[in-house]
Write a protein that holds these residues in place. Structure first.
Motif, PDB file in Angstrom:
ATOM      1  N   UNK A  25       0.692  -1.261   0.053  1.00  0.00           N
ATOM      2  CA  UNK A  25      -0.138  -0.165   0.181  1.00  0.00           C
ATOM      3  C   UNK A  25       0.814   1.222  -0.063  1.00  0.00           C
ATOM      4  N   UNK A  26       1.711   1.249   0.872  1.00  0.00           N
ATOM      5  CA  UNK A  26       2.805   2.276   0.845  1.00  0.00           C
ATOM      6  C   UNK A  26       3.595   2.525  -0.501  1.00  0.00           C
ATOM      7  N   UNK A  27       3.856   1.588  -1.334  1.00  0.00           N
ATOM      8  CA  UNK A  27       4.425   1.653  -2.496  1.00  0.00           C
ATOM      9  C   UNK A  27       3.287   2.209  -3.530  1.00  0.00           C
ATOM     10  N   UNK A  28       2.066   1.733  -3.684  1.00  0.00           N
ATOM     11  CA  UNK A  28       1.015   2.360  -4.451  1.00  0.00           C
ATOM     12  C   UNK A  28       0.899   3.870  -4.208  1.00  0.00           C
ATOM     13  N   UNK A  29       0.750   4.155  -2.905  1.00  0.00           N
ATOM     14  CA  UNK A  29       0.486   5.659  -2.527  1.00  0.00           C
ATOM     15  C   UNK A  29       1.837   6.506  -3.095  1.00  0.00           C
ATOM     16  N   UNK A  30       2.964   5.885  -2.871  1.00  0.00           N
ATOM     17  CA  UNK A  30       4.365   6.723  -3.421  1.00  0.00           C
ATOM     18  C   UNK A  30       4.331   6.861  -4.866  1.00  0.00           C
ATOM     19  N   UNK A  31       3.862   5.909  -5.492  1.00  0.00           N
ATOM     20  CA  UNK A  31       3.716   6.135  -6.957  1.00  0.00           C
ATOM     21  C   UNK A  31       2.455   6.424  -7.534  1.00  0.00           C
ATOM     22  N   UNK A  32       1.729   7.256  -6.564  1.00  0.00           N
ATOM     23  CA  UNK A  32       0.440   7.514  -7.141  1.00  0.00           C
ATOM     24  C   UNK A  32      -0.465   6.710  -7.888  1.00  0.00           C
ATOM     25  N   UNK A  33      -0.405   5.487  -7.353  1.00  0.00           N
ATOM     26  CA  UNK A  33      -1.225   4.362  -8.450  1.00  0.00           C
ATOM     27  C   UNK A  33      -1.144   4.659  -9.727  1.00  0.00           C
ATOM     28  N   UNK A  34       0.122   4.766 -10.305  1.00  0.00           N
ATOM     29  CA  UNK A  34       0.417   4.975 -11.532  1.00  0.00           C
ATOM     30  C   UNK A  34       1.608   3.849 -12.079  1.00  0.00           C
ATOM     31  N   UNK A  35       1.629   3.327 -13.151  1.00  0.00           N
ATOM     32  CA  UNK A  35       2.496   2.235 -13.502  1.00  0.00           C
ATOM     33  C   UNK A  35       3.673   3.180 -13.783  1.00  0.00           C
ATOM     34  N   UNK A  36       4.961   2.676 -13.168  1.00  0.00           N
ATOM     35  CA  UNK A  36       6.006   3.348 -13.368  1.00  0.00           C
ATOM     36  C   UNK A  36       6.741   3.323 -14.753  1.00  0.00           C
ATOM     37  N   UNK A  37       6.567   2.074 -15.103  1.00  0.00           N
ATOM     38  CA  UNK A  37       7.349   1.853 -16.402  1.00  0.00           C
ATOM     39  C   UNK A  37       6.461   2.715 -17.651  1.00  0.00           C
ATOM     40  N   UNK A  38       5.232   2.692 -17.530  1.00  0.00           N
ATOM     41  CA  UNK A  38       4.453   3.285 -18.505  1.00  0.00           C
ATOM     42  C   UNK A  38       4.999   4.877 -18.554  1.00  0.00           C
ATOM     43  N   UNK A  39       5.053   5.265 -17.225  1.00  0.00           N
ATOM     44  CA  UNK A  39       5.373   6.709 -16.999  1.00  0.00           C
ATOM     45  C   UNK A  39       6.695   7.222 -17.377  1.00  0.00           C
ATOM     46  N   UNK A  40       7.797   6.178 -17.454  1.00  0.00           N
ATOM     47  CA  UNK A  40       8.979   6.514 -18.149  1.00  0.00           C
ATOM     48  C   UNK A  40       8.818   6.403 -19.594  1.00  0.00           C
ATOM     49  N   UNK A  41       7.867   5.769 -20.212  1.00  0.00           N
ATOM     50  CA  UNK A  41       7.683   5.800 -21.683  1.00  0.00           C
ATOM     51  C   UNK A  41       6.712   6.734 -22.281  1.00  0.00           C
ATOM     52  N   UNK A  42       6.451   7.718 -21.189  1.00  0.00           N
ATOM     53  CA  UNK A  42       5.591   8.909 -21.450  1.00  0.00           C
ATOM     54  C   UNK A  42       4.057   8.425 -21.565  1.00  0.00           C
ATOM     55  N   UNK A  43       4.030   7.365 -21.080  1.00  0.00           N
ATOM     56  CA  UNK A  43       2.278   6.826 -21.255  1.00  0.00           C
ATOM     57  C   UNK A  43       1.657   7.131 -19.650  1.00  0.00           C
ATOM     58  N   UNK A  44       0.446   6.873 -19.487  1.00  0.00           N
ATOM     59  CA  UNK A  44      -0.148   7.061 -18.297  1.00  0.00           C
ATOM     60  C   UNK A  44      -0.992   5.774 -18.184  1.00  0.00           C
TER      61      UNK A  44
END
Length: 109
Positions: A25-44
Protein backbone atom coordinates in the motif's frame (compact mmCIF):
# COMPACT_ATOMS: atom_id res chain seq x y z
CA UNK A 1 17.92 -16.73 10.47
CA UNK A 2 16.94 -15.60 6.99
CA UNK A 3 13.46 -16.30 5.70
CA UNK A 4 13.40 -18.06 2.33
CA UNK A 5 10.92 -17.66 -0.49
CA UNK A 6 11.92 -20.56 -2.72
CA UNK A 7 8.71 -22.59 -2.90
CA UNK A 8 5.30 -21.49 -4.15
CA UNK A 9 3.87 -22.08 -0.68
CA UNK A 10 6.47 -19.81 0.94
CA UNK A 11 5.77 -17.09 -1.62
CA UNK A 12 2.00 -17.37 -1.18
CA UNK A 13 2.36 -17.08 2.58
CA UNK A 14 4.49 -13.94 2.15
CA UNK A 15 2.09 -12.28 -0.31
CA UNK A 16 -0.84 -12.94 2.07
CA UNK A 17 0.97 -11.44 5.07
CA UNK A 18 -0.01 -8.23 6.83
CA UNK A 19 3.54 -6.89 6.41
CA UNK A 20 3.34 -7.27 2.62
CA UNK A 21 -0.10 -5.67 2.50
CA UNK A 22 1.16 -2.64 4.39
CA UNK A 23 4.36 -2.08 2.37
CA UNK A 24 2.48 -2.76 -0.88
CA UNK A 25 0.00 0.00 0.00
CA UNK A 26 2.89 2.36 0.78
CA UNK A 27 4.40 1.69 -2.66
CA UNK A 28 1.08 2.30 -4.43
CA UNK A 29 0.59 5.59 -2.59
CA UNK A 30 4.18 6.71 -3.20
CA UNK A 31 3.78 5.94 -6.93
CA UNK A 32 0.41 7.73 -7.05
CA UNK A 33 -1.33 4.54 -8.24
CA UNK A 34 0.43 4.85 -11.63
CA UNK A 35 2.52 2.36 -13.58
CA UNK A 36 6.09 3.59 -13.29
CA UNK A 37 7.28 1.89 -16.50
CA UNK A 38 4.46 3.45 -18.54
CA UNK A 39 5.39 6.78 -16.96
CA UNK A 40 9.03 6.34 -18.07
CA UNK A 41 7.73 5.70 -21.61
CA UNK A 42 5.62 8.88 -21.56
CA UNK A 43 2.32 7.01 -21.13
CA UNK A 44 -0.16 7.01 -18.28
CA UNK A 45 -1.73 3.88 -16.78
CA UNK A 46 -3.59 4.40 -13.53
CA UNK A 47 -5.51 2.06 -11.26
CA UNK A 48 -9.11 1.14 -11.98
CA UNK A 49 -12.02 2.55 -9.98
CA UNK A 50 -14.36 0.37 -7.94
CA UNK A 51 -17.91 0.42 -9.28
CA UNK A 52 -20.88 -0.44 -7.05
CA UNK A 53 -22.02 -4.01 -7.44
CA UNK A 54 -18.96 -5.00 -9.51
CA UNK A 55 -15.65 -6.52 -8.67
CA UNK A 56 -12.74 -4.09 -9.04
CA UNK A 57 -10.51 -5.08 -11.94
CA UNK A 58 -6.84 -5.57 -11.18
CA UNK A 59 -4.79 -3.04 -13.13
CA UNK A 60 -1.64 -2.63 -11.05
CA UNK A 61 0.91 -4.86 -9.34
CA UNK A 62 3.66 -3.94 -6.94
CA UNK A 63 6.85 -5.41 -8.37
CA UNK A 64 10.05 -6.42 -6.57
CA UNK A 65 12.98 -5.03 -8.57
CA UNK A 66 15.15 -7.66 -6.91
CA UNK A 67 13.10 -10.85 -6.63
CA UNK A 68 12.35 -12.20 -3.17
CA UNK A 69 13.48 -15.68 -4.19
CA UNK A 70 17.06 -14.45 -4.64
CA UNK A 71 17.05 -11.38 -2.35
CA UNK A 72 14.84 -12.27 0.64
CA UNK A 73 16.30 -9.44 2.76
CA UNK A 74 14.83 -6.91 0.29
CA UNK A 75 11.31 -8.37 0.35
CA UNK A 76 9.92 -5.60 2.55
CA UNK A 77 12.20 -2.72 1.49
CA UNK A 78 10.18 0.11 -0.08
CA UNK A 79 13.04 1.17 -2.39
CA UNK A 80 12.96 -2.33 -3.91
CA UNK A 81 9.31 -1.94 -4.96
CA UNK A 82 7.63 -0.20 -7.86
CA UNK A 83 4.08 -0.03 -9.16
CA UNK A 84 3.56 -1.59 -12.59
CA UNK A 85 0.51 -2.28 -14.74
CA UNK A 86 -0.18 -5.93 -15.51
CA UNK A 87 1.17 -5.60 -19.05
CA UNK A 88 4.52 -4.13 -17.97
CA UNK A 89 4.80 -6.59 -15.09
CA UNK A 90 4.20 -9.52 -17.42
CA UNK A 91 6.80 -8.20 -19.90
CA UNK A 92 9.42 -7.96 -17.15
CA UNK A 93 8.74 -11.57 -16.13
CA UNK A 94 8.56 -12.81 -19.72
CA UNK A 95 4.90 -13.72 -19.45
CA UNK A 96 3.39 -12.80 -22.78
CA UNK A 97 -0.05 -13.36 -24.11
CA UNK A 98 0.11 -15.99 -26.82
CA UNK A 99 -2.28 -15.68 -29.70
CA UNK A 100 -4.60 -18.64 -29.89
CA UNK A 101 -4.73 -20.60 -33.09
CA UNK A 102 -8.20 -20.61 -34.59
CA UNK A 103 -10.08 -23.87 -34.03
CA UNK A 104 -10.46 -24.22 -37.76
CA UNK A 105 -9.26 -22.56 -40.89
CA UNK A 106 -11.94 -22.09 -43.55
CA UNK A 107 -9.37 -21.74 -46.31
CA UNK A 108 -7.87 -25.13 -46.95
CA UNK A 109 -7.08 -24.70 -50.65
Amino acid sequence: MTVEYKTEEQKKKFYRSKSWGEIRQEALERDNYECQECKRQGRVHVDSKKEDGKRKSIELNVHHKYEIEFYPKLALVLDNLETLCLNCHNKIHGKGFKKKKPKWDDERW
